[in-house]
Design an enzyme around this catalytic site. Structure first.
Site, PDB file in Angstrom:
ATOM      1  N   LYS A   1     -43.916 117.169 -70.663  1.00  0.00           N
ATOM      2  CA  LYS A   1     -43.218 115.878 -70.576  1.00  0.00           C
ATOM      3  C   LYS A   1     -41.906 115.897 -71.379  1.00  0.00           C
ATOM      4  O   LYS A   1     -40.979 115.155 -71.078  1.00  0.00           O
ATOM      5  CB  LYS A   1     -44.096 114.743 -71.098  1.00  0.00           C
ATOM      6  CG  LYS A   1     -45.464 114.603 -70.445  1.00  0.00           C
ATOM      7  CD  LYS A   1     -45.396 113.933 -69.093  1.00  0.00           C
ATOM      8  CE  LYS A   1     -46.775 113.623 -68.521  1.00  0.00           C
ATOM      9  NZ  LYS A   1     -47.611 114.805 -68.234  1.00  0.00           N
TER      10      LYS A   1
HETATM   11  C1  LIG Z   1     -48.341 115.288 -67.174  1.00  0.00           C
HETATM   12  C2  LIG Z   1     -49.000 116.603 -67.220  1.00  0.00           C
HETATM   13  C3  LIG Z   1     -49.405 117.277 -66.051  1.00  0.00           C
HETATM   14  C4  LIG Z   1     -49.247 116.685 -64.670  1.00  0.00           C
HETATM   15  O1  LIG Z   1     -47.912 116.622 -64.264  1.00  0.00           O
HETATM   16  P1  LIG Z   1     -47.473 115.637 -63.076  1.00  0.00           P
HETATM   17  O2  LIG Z   1     -46.006 115.701 -63.032  1.00  0.00           O
HETATM   18  O3  LIG Z   1     -47.987 114.275 -63.474  1.00  0.00           O
HETATM   19  O4  LIG Z   1     -48.126 116.136 -61.845  1.00  0.00           O
HETATM   20  C5  LIG Z   1     -49.979 118.530 -66.182  1.00  0.00           C
HETATM   21  N1  LIG Z   1     -50.198 119.080 -67.396  1.00  0.00           N
HETATM   22  C6  LIG Z   1     -49.837 118.458 -68.536  1.00  0.00           C
HETATM   23  C7  LIG Z   1     -50.120 119.109 -69.845  1.00  0.00           C
HETATM   24  C8  LIG Z   1     -49.218 117.212 -68.498  1.00  0.00           C
HETATM   25  O5  LIG Z   1     -48.876 116.591 -69.637  1.00  0.00           O
END
Ligand SMILES: *Cc1c(COP(=O)(O)O)cnc(C)c1O
Length: 492
Positions: A110
């Protein structure tokens, strides 16, 4: 470049307005009128560093930003907040390239987008003569809250309030949030679950009188969630970056197509890979990896999306999602930009919890493969990759890695990229359990030490720094008091 809504073509907004607004009034998501093609040959980008490449990609999407403005955003985001100048390094292990997207402040992917979003927003505000303070309201089940706090902390012209379920996040997640620095941050525990927090925040966004009062106090409300194009577009960059690195190192040849496997929740990260492919990145297959909440796996297999099923808590919690918001954008694209069709499907999802796409639309999914990994397969994958190569991956990355291994023989194209979305330190307990079998240890710092012994990878500051960090936010409130608390924050 203008952005229209997935549900209404007559909506046309400049990039900066789409970033400021986040979501269209009709409930749709903003999509570029057309996905832009790269304006250079890929090979010409080979020697660019992360920031220079980010500029080449983002200038195509945010074309109402001047060069200075965009460079300001990019350079402020991708600096020494990241623990490597590469920003998104690649590690080769076990026949695949792991694209490590966890070298930012909160050691999860993120950060890649939330480091730049605050700058995109403040520049967008200036461009549109909005001189109010931007107050970001976020409900979090753990990860997004901290990444948003870290992104917005200290960014002039913004402040951020995060609401989390007091007893619903892990100890390390809570520690990460309540120790957040920055005068413009506020973190509030709520006596309720994540849905209560989310509903509280939605209630505030839908309260016209409250929004008017905030405006009178010189403040506009916004959100930092993953459907904002200011989060989606920056995620396109690292797929090109990885490809160019492979090219530069002679691991692939010009025009070779690669497979990209992404551990998926809200469908944002893999959608960014789809955009990269539409822009000209040579991709063979995009592989959508799910955990036991395999609603997307079923969708790709049958053309029917059905959220009517049990919600399963797994060791990859950021993928525990039954409504993948960003899928709406893919539906729009594969329907030939059909806003009526997209609206109809989304309405069906809202009322009956499911929809089915047409045969014609299914053809648009041919560049996707999908798979899922059970909890057992996820644990086994962490153990196997570690024992075979010494490389330690987190639970989310392990889901993708396991899925790739299952599909491997059916894929053409030599090179496979796995999006590695979190540092194993973020999920140390589960990772150690996978490698060593049972662990009774619960103390997060002891677990961290053990993981260091196992992996030899330096303990990230994001974890070690927590040990002595003072708690700066200790407020817990009733669900009913969320609006009042925001009001008090505005009056400070
Ligand atoms: C948010 C997240 C995901 C999923 O990503 P999306 O863009 O919501 O599909 C996968 N792994 C981690 C560690 C995340 O924080």
């Amino acid at each position: 470049m203008l952005y229209n809504s997935t549900r209404d073509k007559t909506v046309k907004l400049t990039p900066s307005l789409a970033i400021l607004k986040g979501l269209s009034d009709d409930g749709g998501l903003f999509v570029p009128e057309r996905i832009p093609a790269l304006d250079k040959k890929i090979e010409e980008l080979k020697d660019l560093d992360y920031r220079e490449l980010a500029y080449e990609i983002l200038k195509l999407y945010f074309d109402d930003f001047t060069k200075e403005e965009l460079l300001h955003c990019i350079n402020s985001a991708y600096d020494d907040k990241f623990d490597t100048p590469e920003i998104a390094p690649l590690t080769y292990a076990d026949g695949a390239y792991y694209l490590e997207l966890f070298h930012g402040k909160t050691i999860a992917f993120k950060d890649m987008a939330l480091s730049i979003l605050p700058y995109l927003m403040t520049v967008s505000a200036k461009k549109n003569a909005v001189d109010d303070n931007i107050l970001i309201l976020t409900a979090t089940s753990g990860d997004t809250g901290k990444a948003a706090l870290a992104g917005f902390a200290g960014v002039e012209g913004t402040s951020i309030m995060v609401f989390y379920p007091k007893d619903g996040v892990s100890r390390i997640q809570e520690l990460q949030m309540v120790t957040q620095e920055g005068d413009n941050t506020s973190v509030i525990g709520v006596k309720g679950n994540f849905d209560d927090c989310q509903n509280g925040v939605k209630g505030i966004f839908n309260d016209a009188a409250f929004i008017r009062q905030a405006k009178e106090k010189g403040c506009i409300l916004s959100s930092a969630n993953s459907i904002n194009i200011g989060r989606l577009c920056p995620q396109i960059v690292y797929y090109f970056y990885a490809y160019l690195r492979l090219l530069r190192e002679g691991r692939i040849n010009e025009k070779d197509r690669i497979n990209i496997c992404v551990p998926t929740g809200n469908f944002g990260n893999i959608l960014a890979a789809y955009y990269a492919m539409q822009m000209g990145l040579p991709v063979s297959k995009l592989i959508c990896a799910s955990n036991d909440n395999k609603v997307l796996y079923d969708f790709f297999g049958t053309g029917c999306y059905d959220r009517n099923r049990d919600f399963i808590l797994t060791v990859s919690p950021s993928m525990d999602i039954l409504i993948s918001s960003n899928l709406e954008r893919l539906l729009y694209h594969i329907s030939g930009d059909d806003t009526e069709m997209t609206s109809r499907l989304m309405e069906a999802l809202k009322t009956g919890g499911k929809y089915e796409i047409t045969e014609k639309m299914r053809e648009g999914l041919s560049c996707f493969e999908a798979g899922f990994a059970t909890e057992e397969e996820t644990f086994d994958e962490i153990k196997r990759v570690y024992e075979d190569t010494g490389y330690v991956i987190d639970t989310h990355t392990a889901v993708a890695s396991a899925v790739l291994r299952k599909l491997r023989d059916s894929l053409s194209g030599e090179s496979c990229l796995v999006a590695s979305t979190a540092s194993p330190y973020k999920f140390a307990g589960s990772v150690i359990r996978a490698i060593r079998g049972k662990t009774e240890e619960e103390d997060i710092f002891k677990l961290t030490e053990s993981l260091y012994e196992i992996s030899g990878v330096r303990i990230p500051d994001a974890v070690s720094g927590l040990k002595d960090a003072p708690v700066r936010h200790d407020k817990t409130i009733e669900t009913a008091d969320m609006k009042k608390t925001v009001g008090e924050f505005l009056d400070r």
